[in-house]
Design an enzyme around this catalytic site. Structure first.
Site: not given
Ligand code: AMP
Length: 599
Positions: A252, A303, A344, A423, A429
């Protein structure tokens, strides 16, 4: 439809705070309006001229609007300024100055389409002499206006329409009007919106072909797809269980999400997570993506992270955030803050929509699409298929050691298609913070502020922060936060929030508290806290756990991160907060051996 009729509906919308009533008013409106004006009405009602991702700006400043109003009403500009200082709204000033004024009979029948065309002309006038042209166009719009029209016209051109009509409410209204208000109809309409990000296209297809028209709305280069989102798990064990024991774990990356659209010819277009066009900000990606991607057209997602130019190591989010929203010194920024895009997902490849394929297939396609040595700036996200906790923990530790926030588990099930705008547990995550007191940070929307005292006199002492409830399109308070703000942030806080000040509680904000200042929900900040608790004064997930109580974050702290990449509706939702509360309760009652691995 006459423009006067539309503004009468706006008055009705403004008079209600009840979402159901709003929905009824809007569904009546979309049924009455002719197909040819439907898209325009949908955009206008959100204060837009085109779908949000196109970012069409009117470019009308306060002073310019005052000048037009002064000319049309024969009132001194200074007087208008004074009146507006009192009311805080040039629209109200216009309404007052126009009171009793009847527009000439022949123009009273002016249609929405005519007004829309003129507003577009205002937006399109650029370059030399454009300010004058804008004043003239706005004046001619006002010449033919009654008091209500004048009020809304001014609010519209200044970007302060704020009818509280957001996309989700309009989707409800469309479902009521064209799909008998059924859940399934609403779902299909929303799905069509999620791939097109354009309510106008969706509404026209509904009128033309009913719900069947929704399936004909396709992903298209140049039109951003609303991003698929991740759920969260309290620990890796839970993550694996939810994925039936097998998951592809990916790093991530802690950067900015980018959706890159590569047309068959010509430069790529880049969109942010909130669908803003951000191509200009990453000139190196515009150059490098065509080298790295074998087939075009294509839509890929990744990302974008800042990397150390010497070691290639990933740098923290703060580094890349300095490139966001930048308009000047782009070449310098490119040199000083080099970036790498870790891809990704692939959504479109040639004429083939990949969104409907399962994740393992999409990843295979992505690997075949990206030239391994095509560009230093474009790479594939690191991943590993895991089936047991030991391997998952090892991969997670490696992700942290390599400078990532954690991992995202991706489902490999046959139904692991790309779910635009949704979602769900197909992506989960798990972040490093989860190993600390409260699982995860919370992205909250600032809705109010309390005056500061002592050292904080003259600035805000604490902010009232809310989560988003997409079902009811409401912002529900969950904490008052005063810690975590450094002196520099504090010094700039008032100015930063000033444009969002509003005299009354916005109808979409729910809280039992009365701050000294209300704000329109717009700015998202990241918070961390000790734990979630039940609260009678906060309205997050109100009544979901027990009647009359909501959820509150105890000992909240600002992490220093303004989530400019998120808009208010991308904030943490009340359902997520509820999930966090439940997982906190689960963790408290489980033995330490079950706890998440420490990094
Ligand atoms: P969050 O912003 O905490 O909801 O986490 C989701 C976000 O992680 C996504 O919107 C992406 O911007 C980011 N992200 C980073 N690495 C990845 C990955 N390998 N696959 C999908 N999302 C990723």
């Amino acid at each position: 439809m006459r423009f006067a009729e539309l503004t009468t509906v706006y008055n009705e919308l403004e008079a209600t705070t009840k979402r159901l009533e709003m929905r009824k008013i809007l569904s009546g409106l979309v049924q009455r309006v002719a197909r040819s004006e439907l898209a325009e009405v949908l955009y206008l009602s959100q204060g837009l001229l085109r779908p949000e991702y196109e970012r069409v700006e009117l470019g009308v400043a306060d002073s310019l609007a005052r000048r037009a109003l002064a000319g049309v009403t024969g009132t001194e500009e200074e007087k208008i300024r004074q009146l507006t200082l009192e009311s805080g709204d040039l629209g109200l000033t216009a309404e007052r100055l126009f009171a009793g004024r009847a527009p000439p009979a022949e123009v009273d029948s002016r249609t929405v389409a005519e007004v829309y065309a003129q507003l577009r002309a205002i937006a399109e006038s650029a370059g030399e002499g454009s300010q004058e042209r804008k004043v003239l166009l706005l004046s001619s719009l006002l010449e033919c206006a009654n008091a209500t029209e004048a009020k809304y016209l001014l609010r519209f051109v200044l970007g302060t329409l704020r009818l509280g009509v957001r996309e989700m409410t309009l989707l409800d209204a469309l479902a009521d009007a064209y799909a008998g208000g059924t859940k399934e109809g609403r779902r299909r309409i929303e799905a069509a919106f999620n791939v097109s990000s354009d309510l106008g296209i969706v509404a026209e297809a509904l009128v033309d072909h009913g719900l069947d028209g929704m399936d004909s709305i396709r992903i298209s280069v140049g039109r951003p797809v609303r991003p698929m989102l991740a759920e969260r798990s309290p620990d890796l064990k839970d993550l694996l269980e939810r994925m039936d024991g097998t998951s592809v774990l990916e790093y991530k990356y802690d950067g900015l999400r980018i959706q890159a659209h590569l047309p068959a010819e010509g430069p790529p277009q880049l969109f942010s997570r909130r669908l803003e066009p951000i191509s200009e900000q990453f000139p190196e990606l515009l150059r490098e993506l065509p080298r790295a991607i074998r087939h075009r057209p294509a839509i890929v997602e990744g990302e974008c992270v800042s990397v150390d130019p010497d070691s290639g190591e990933l740098r923290p989010f703060q580094a890349i955030s300095r490139r966001r929203g930048r308009k000047y010194d782009l070449a310098k920024a490119e040199e000083e803050i080099p970036v790498r895009l870790f891809l990704f997902d692939v959504l479109l490849e040639g004429a083939t929509e990949r969104m409907k394929e399962d994740y393992p297939e999409r990843r295979r396609r992505l690997e075949a699409l990206v030239r391994p040595d095509g560009s230093e700036r474009v790479a594939l996200a690191t991943q590993q298929r895991v089936t047991e906790l030991g391997a998952a923990t090892q991969f997670f530790d490696q992700a942290i050691a390599d400078g990532c926030e954690g991992v995202i588990g991706k489902s490999v099930a046959p139904d692991s298609v790309y779910r635009a705008g949704a979602r769900g547990f197909w992506w989960i995550k798990y972040k490093r913070e989860y190993t600390q007191a409260l699982a995860d940070t919370i992205d909250g929307v600032i809705v109010g502020a309390f005056a500061g005292r002592g050292r904080r006199a003259g600035t805000w002492g604490a902010l009232l922060v809310a989560v988003y409830d997409p079902e009811n399109d409401r912002f529900e308070s969950f904490c008052k936060v005063g810690s975590g703000f450094d002196d520099e942030t504090l010094a700039g806080l008032k100015a930063r929030l000033r444009p969002l000040e509003t005299a009354e509680r916005p109808a979409e904000v729910l809280t039992e508290l009365t701050p000294d200042q209300w704000f329109r929900p717009s700015i998202v900040i990241e918070l961390r806290g000790a734990e979630l608790s039940l609260s009678p004064i906060h309205r997050a997930a109100f009544g979901k756990l027990r009647a009359g109580v909501g959820l509150a974050l105890r000992f909240p702290r600002f992490t220093g991160r303004w989530r400019e990449d998120k808009k208010e509706t991308d904030a943490t939702t009340s359902a997520e907060l509820l999930g966090l509360y439940r997982s906190q309760v689960r963790q408290e009652s489980s033995s330490p051996a079950d706890e998440a691995p420490a990094s």
